[in-house]
Scaffold this motif. Structure first.
Motif, PDB file in Angstrom:
ATOM      1  N   ILE A 421     -28.963 -24.903  -9.206  1.00 51.98           N
ATOM      2  CA  ILE A 421     -28.519 -24.363  -7.921  1.00 51.98           C
ATOM      3  C   ILE A 421     -29.715 -23.654  -7.297  1.00 51.98           C
ATOM      4  O   ILE A 421     -30.125 -22.576  -7.725  1.00 51.98           O
ATOM      5  CB  ILE A 421     -27.339 -23.388  -8.086  1.00 51.98           C
ATOM      6  CG1 ILE A 421     -26.232 -24.017  -8.939  1.00 51.98           C
ATOM      7  CG2 ILE A 421     -26.813 -22.986  -6.702  1.00 51.98           C
ATOM      8  CD1 ILE A 421     -25.627 -25.265  -8.366  1.00 51.98           C
ATOM      9  N   GLY A 422     -30.318 -24.276  -6.305  1.00 48.22           N
ATOM     10  CA  GLY A 422     -31.488 -23.713  -5.658  1.00 48.22           C
ATOM     11  C   GLY A 422     -31.127 -22.758  -4.542  1.00 48.22           C
ATOM     12  O   GLY A 422     -30.037 -22.176  -4.521  1.00 48.22           O
ATOM     13  N   THR A 423     -32.012 -22.616  -3.582  1.00 47.00           N
ATOM     14  CA  THR A 423     -31.786 -21.718  -2.452  1.00 47.00           C
ATOM     15  C   THR A 423     -30.933 -22.430  -1.407  1.00 47.00           C
ATOM     16  O   THR A 423     -31.285 -23.505  -0.916  1.00 47.00           O
ATOM     17  CB  THR A 423     -33.122 -21.289  -1.828  1.00 47.00           C
ATOM     18  OG1 THR A 423     -33.905 -20.619  -2.824  1.00 47.00           O
ATOM     19  CG2 THR A 423     -32.884 -20.359  -0.646  1.00 47.00           C
ATOM     20  N   ASN A 424     -29.801 -21.821  -1.082  1.00 46.43           N
ATOM     21  CA  ASN A 424     -28.893 -22.345  -0.061  1.00 46.43           C
ATOM     22  C   ASN A 424     -28.479 -21.195   0.850  1.00 46.43           C
ATOM     23  O   ASN A 424     -28.634 -20.024   0.496  1.00 46.43           O
ATOM     24  CB  ASN A 424     -27.652 -22.971  -0.708  1.00 46.43           C
ATOM     25  CG  ASN A 424     -27.988 -24.126  -1.624  1.00 46.43           C
ATOM     26  OD1 ASN A 424     -28.180 -25.241  -1.184  1.00 46.43           O
ATOM     27  ND2 ASN A 424     -28.070 -23.856  -2.939  1.00 46.43           N
ATOM     28  N   SER A 425     -27.935 -21.495   2.014  1.00 50.32           N
ATOM     29  CA  SER A 425     -27.524 -20.463   2.971  1.00 50.32           C
ATOM     30  C   SER A 425     -26.042 -20.638   3.278  1.00 50.32           C
ATOM     31  O   SER A 425     -25.637 -21.629   3.901  1.00 50.32           O
ATOM     32  CB  SER A 425     -28.350 -20.577   4.262  1.00 50.32           C
ATOM     33  OG  SER A 425     -29.727 -20.420   3.991  1.00 50.32           O
ATOM     34  N   TRP A 426     -25.236 -19.656   2.857  1.00 49.96           N
ATOM     35  CA  TRP A 426     -23.783 -19.752   3.031  1.00 49.96           C
ATOM     36  C   TRP A 426     -23.285 -18.563   3.870  1.00 49.96           C
ATOM     37  O   TRP A 426     -23.966 -17.561   4.038  1.00 49.96           O
ATOM     38  CB  TRP A 426     -23.072 -19.758   1.682  1.00 49.96           C
ATOM     39  CG  TRP A 426     -23.589 -20.771   0.709  1.00 49.96           C
ATOM     40  CD1 TRP A 426     -24.140 -20.534  -0.519  1.00 49.96           C
ATOM     41  CD2 TRP A 426     -23.614 -22.190   0.876  1.00 49.96           C
ATOM     42  NE1 TRP A 426     -24.499 -21.707  -1.129  1.00 49.96           N
ATOM     43  CE2 TRP A 426     -24.182 -22.742  -0.298  1.00 49.96           C
ATOM     44  CE3 TRP A 426     -23.230 -23.051   1.890  1.00 49.96           C
ATOM     45  CZ2 TRP A 426     -24.377 -24.109  -0.465  1.00 49.96           C
ATOM     46  CZ3 TRP A 426     -23.411 -24.420   1.716  1.00 49.96           C
ATOM     47  CH2 TRP A 426     -23.965 -24.934   0.554  1.00 49.96           C
ATOM     48  N   GLY A 427     -22.084 -18.686   4.362  1.00 49.31           N
ATOM     49  CA  GLY A 427     -21.488 -17.620   5.152  1.00 49.31           C
ATOM     50  C   GLY A 427     -22.131 -17.430   6.507  1.00 49.31           C
ATOM     51  O   GLY A 427     -22.084 -16.341   7.091  1.00 49.31           O
ATOM     52  N   LEU A 428     -22.711 -18.489   7.049  1.00 51.38           N
ATOM     53  CA  LEU A 428     -23.424 -18.382   8.310  1.00 51.38           C
ATOM     54  C   LEU A 428     -22.465 -18.342   9.503  1.00 51.38           C
ATOM     55  O   LEU A 428     -21.444 -19.037   9.513  1.00 51.38           O
ATOM     56  CB  LEU A 428     -24.379 -19.565   8.475  1.00 51.38           C
ATOM     57  CG  LEU A 428     -25.491 -19.701   7.415  1.00 51.38           C
ATOM     58  CD1 LEU A 428     -26.283 -20.971   7.666  1.00 51.38           C
ATOM     59  CD2 LEU A 428     -26.409 -18.483   7.439  1.00 51.38           C
ATOM     60  N   THR A 429     -22.796 -17.549  10.486  1.00 49.03           N
ATOM     61  CA  THR A 429     -22.050 -17.528  11.750  1.00 49.03           C
ATOM     62  C   THR A 429     -22.894 -18.061  12.901  1.00 49.03           C
ATOM     63  O   THR A 429     -22.386 -18.270  13.999  1.00 49.03           O
ATOM     64  CB  THR A 429     -21.577 -16.102  12.073  1.00 49.03           C
ATOM     65  OG1 THR A 429     -22.714 -15.223  12.096  1.00 49.03           O
ATOM     66  CG2 THR A 429     -20.588 -15.614  11.012  1.00 49.03           C
ATOM     67  N   SER A 430     -24.171 -18.251  12.661  1.00 51.15           N
ATOM     68  CA  SER A 430     -25.060 -18.932  13.604  1.00 51.15           C
ATOM     69  C   SER A 430     -26.007 -19.786  12.789  1.00 51.15           C
ATOM     70  O   SER A 430     -26.175 -19.566  11.580  1.00 51.15           O
ATOM     71  CB  SER A 430     -25.824 -17.936  14.471  1.00 51.15           C
ATOM     72  OG  SER A 430     -26.632 -17.091  13.658  1.00 51.15           O
ATOM     73  N   TRP A 431     -26.639 -20.746  13.464  1.00 51.03           N
ATOM     74  CA  TRP A 431     -27.358 -21.763  12.708  1.00 51.03           C
ATOM     75  C   TRP A 431     -28.853 -21.685  12.941  1.00 51.03           C
ATOM     76  O   TRP A 431     -29.316 -21.686  14.088  1.00 51.03           O
ATOM     77  CB  TRP A 431     -26.842 -23.157  13.101  1.00 51.03           C
ATOM     78  CG  TRP A 431     -25.372 -23.260  12.856  1.00 51.03           C
ATOM     79  CD1 TRP A 431     -24.378 -23.231  13.793  1.00 51.03           C
ATOM     80  CD2 TRP A 431     -24.727 -23.333  11.587  1.00 51.03           C
ATOM     81  NE1 TRP A 431     -23.150 -23.300  13.180  1.00 51.03           N
ATOM     82  CE2 TRP A 431     -23.333 -23.356  11.818  1.00 51.03           C
ATOM     83  CE3 TRP A 431     -25.190 -23.380  10.271  1.00 51.03           C
ATOM     84  CZ2 TRP A 431     -22.403 -23.437  10.798  1.00 51.03           C
ATOM     85  CZ3 TRP A 431     -24.257 -23.463   9.245  1.00 51.03           C
ATOM     86  CH2 TRP A 431     -22.891 -23.485   9.518  1.00 51.03           C
ATOM     87  N   PRO A 432     -29.621 -21.644  11.864  1.00 50.27           N
ATOM     88  CA  PRO A 432     -31.082 -21.715  12.014  1.00 50.27           C
ATOM     89  C   PRO A 432     -31.496 -23.090  12.509  1.00 50.27           C
ATOM     90  O   PRO A 432     -30.722 -24.065  12.457  1.00 50.27           O
ATOM     91  CB  PRO A 432     -31.593 -21.452  10.592  1.00 50.27           C
ATOM     92  CG  PRO A 432     -30.468 -21.848   9.693  1.00 50.27           C
ATOM     93  CD  PRO A 432     -29.211 -21.539  10.458  1.00 50.27           C
ATOM     94  N   SER A 433     -32.718 -23.204  12.978  1.00 55.27           N
ATOM     95  CA  SER A 433     -33.181 -24.454  13.574  1.00 55.27           C
ATOM     96  C   SER A 433     -33.132 -25.614  12.593  1.00 55.27           C
ATOM     97  O   SER A 433     -32.858 -26.757  12.989  1.00 55.27           O
ATOM     98  CB  SER A 433     -34.607 -24.276  14.110  1.00 55.27           C
ATOM     99  OG  SER A 433     -35.494 -23.881  13.063  1.00 55.27           O
ATOM    100  N   ALA A 434     -33.366 -25.349  11.304  1.00 54.97           N
ATOM    101  CA  ALA A 434     -33.306 -26.424  10.308  1.00 54.97           C
ATOM    102  C   ALA A 434     -31.898 -27.005  10.227  1.00 54.97           C
ATOM    103  O   ALA A 434     -31.720 -28.226  10.089  1.00 54.97           O
ATOM    104  CB  ALA A 434     -33.753 -25.903   8.948  1.00 54.97           C
TER     105      ALA A 434
END
Length: 600
Positions: A421-434
């Motif tokens: 399990i690497g680096t992930n982004s959860w619980g986002l309310t806005s989205w990064p450019s990637a």
């Protein structure tokens, strides 16, 4: 069972019982069996004795996990004729009985009754192009025969007798057996009582690209020859054939599984070196894309390898009572090299409790990277099976989960130290450019954008809901009916005699369709599926409304959503679902589809 006005004991021919999944029954399939006879109970004149057609019913009982449960719907019942919108087919007499809807005149109403089970079948075909053709209005009558429709998974059916059972894939209208170098491109497949197109028995080097497939009763696209030994635990059987080097790309697949709820948008069982890329899969009864087979069994070498489900846009899946599936679902052991991938997919609106990216039943050696998951009801965006059914090989192992994005509160929970399990982004309310780049790139490529020139999104997610009453605002708020989460719902008070839910879209919006998902847990009530009116208006007080659709006194099936198609001809700001009789009302989800952008 108690006598019902829907069941005429004098005319039982063709009567079909539908057994749903979910709500304590098998969570990934539904079953259909015909009725053999209906007779008054000699010991109690208020009861009917119903005898089911065999071997369908016996197979259904043996296959169900944990139990078959009662039927949720009766179809083709002569006793229902007289209720507007209901019809009955007397096959022996060649007669259709139909009661028109309000305002409908049979003098200007047309109906199509397909009689052909398949449209095209080829074996050992090579180097042929099928381009720009329309395959429409075929049927499959097997469900009405003695075998019925007893689904193991993904419309792979149990057949035969309880002591000598066999299996088969529910047929498609277009089928290629042991064929290679077929280009099946830019075709339309629609209004089918079966699946769309299938390649099996070792087919290879075929391209299925740029097709529009919709309104099918079974899978839109099927690859490979699934196998099962229905007399062995876990139903495992090794592959007889493996399809390879197949490409499924840039297809627009929507409204799948309209009859057989266990259907999948794109299903690939025993395959290798296969690419499922840049497809848009929208509104499926069960999983959107399903890859793999075998339930993790390691008695055979891993034959599945180098498979890729990448850059697809999969939205509004799992729309029936079935729960054990996902927008993208995998099953079985892949080879350690070359690695298989789930990369660059955008998933929006998976409304059930399991993960949107669901690695089930021993799914192993997958690279799961750079996916975006939004509006999914599961806590985890990625699901890694902890194992089950007494088979230790069903644990998901040796997978890599990294660089993914999601609005889910959590990502992936691993039950095996072999998973990374690497680096992930959860619980986002806005989205990064990637993440926005992934969203923009997923689905149909520009050259195939004309297949869906006016993409639909669930406009209700951007709206505000109000209700005539709320049973308990802590748990059953109006907003809970438009959050794309089947774990939440709105409920009115039981004494609300004009119960309604209204969605304000913020501005007048073109409406393609409205879909109401009734309550589908063990506390469901048939009253939530009848005596309903859905209306549209551009006034906050719902004055000058237009009726979009009406459900009468006959409840709709428990397993299925209630659909109102509008065709995008009228715009409304307010959509309301209301009861037409006194009493409470409960709504799991109200989806309102119309043109819009993918990101909010």
């Amino acid at each position: 069972m108690s006598k019902s006005s829907f069941i005429d004991s004098s005319i039982a021919s063709g009567l079909e019982f539908v057994y749903p999944g979910g709500a304590g029954m098998t969570d990934w399939v539904s079953t259909r069996c015909d009725v053999a006879t209906v007779a008054t109970d000699p010991g109690n004149a208020t009861l009917d004795v119903i005898t089911m057609v065999q071997p369908c019913y016996a197979n259904a009982i043996l296959t169900a996990r944990p139990s078959l449960g009662p039927p949720d719907a009766v179809e083709n019942g002569y006793g229902m004729v007289g209720t507007p919108g209901q019809w009955y087919l007397d096959s022996a007499a060649g007669t259709v009985y139909y009661t028109p809807l309000a305002g409908e005149a049979l003098t200007d109403t047309s109906a199509l009754l397909p009689t052909t089970d398949g449209l095209l079948s080829a074996t050992n075909l090579s180097f042929v192009n099928f381009t720009g053709l329309a395959f429409e209005y075929a049927t499959w009558m097997g469900a009405s025969g003695p075998q019925g429709e007893v689904d193991l998974q993904a419309n792979f059916l149990i057949q035969g007798t309880p002591t000598a059972r066999s299996t088969m894939q529910l047929p498609s209208a277009v089928t290629f057996h042991a064929s290679n170098h077929i280009n099946f491109t830019l075709n339309t497949l629609a209004h089918l009582g079966s699946g769309g197109v299938a390649f099996d028995q070792g087919s290879n080097n075929n391209v299925i690209q740029g097709n529009t497939i919709y309104d099918t009763s079974s899978n839109a696209i099927t690859l490979g020859t699934a196998a099962a030994n229905p007399d062995v635990s876990n139903s495992y059987a090794g592959p007889t054939y493996v399809d390879y080097q197949e490409t499924v790309a840039n297809n627009y697949v929507h409204d799948i599984g309209v009859e057989f709820e266990g259907a999948v948008g794109i299903f690939a069982s025993w395959v290798k070196q296969t690419k499922i890329i840049h497809n848009e899969v929208f509104r499926t009864s069960y999983s959107g894309i399903s890859l793999g087979w075998g339930w993790g069994n390691t008695s055979d070498p891993a034959v599945m390898s180098d498979n890729h489900v990448d850059f697809n846009y999969v939205h509004e899946t799992m729309t029936t009572s079935l729960t054990d599936g996902g927008a993208i679902y995998t099953n079985g052991l892949e080879a350690s090299t070359p690695v298989s991938t789930l990369i660059g997919n955008y998933i929006d609106g998976d409304g059930k409790v399991n993960a949107a990216l669901y690695l089930d039943n021993g799914s192993s050696y997958f690279d799961v990277e750079r996916n975006v998951v939004t509006n999914a009801s599961a806590t985890n965006a990625v699901g890694l099976s902890p194992g089950g059914w007494g088979n230790p090989n069903t644990v998901a192992q040796f997978n890599t989960i990294a660089n993914n994005y999601g609005s889910n509160t959590a990502g992936a929970v691993s039950n095996s130290t072999t998973n990374t399990i690497g680096t992930n982004s959860w619980g986002l309310t806005s989205w990064p450019s990637a993440a926005t780049a992934i969203i923009a790139s997923a689905g149909l490529e520009a050259a195939y954008g004309n297949l869906n020139p006016s993409p639909e999104v669930n406009l209700a997610l951007r709206g505000t809901a109000t209700a005539s009453s709320t049973y308990d605002s802590r748990y059953y708020s109006a907003q809970a009916a438009i959050d794309s989460n089947s774990n939440t719902l709105w409920a009115s008070t039981a004494t609300d005699n004009s119960a309604s839910l209204t969605v304000d879209l913020g501005a007048s919006q073109t409406i393609e369709s409205v879909v109401l998902l009734p309550r589908q847990d063990t506390n469901y009530s048939s009253d939530d599926r009848r005596n309903i009116q859905i209306i549209g208006s551009n006034n906050a007080n719902m004055s000058s409304p237009t009726t979009l659709c009406t459900v009468g006194s006959v409840p709709t099936p428990f397993a299925l959503p209630i659909k109102c198609s509008q065709g995008g001809t009228i715009a409304y700001r307010y959509i309301q679902a209301k009861k037409t009789v006194a009493g409470g009302f409960t709504i799991d989800e109200l989806h309102i589809f119309g043109p819009g952008t993918r990101t909010q």
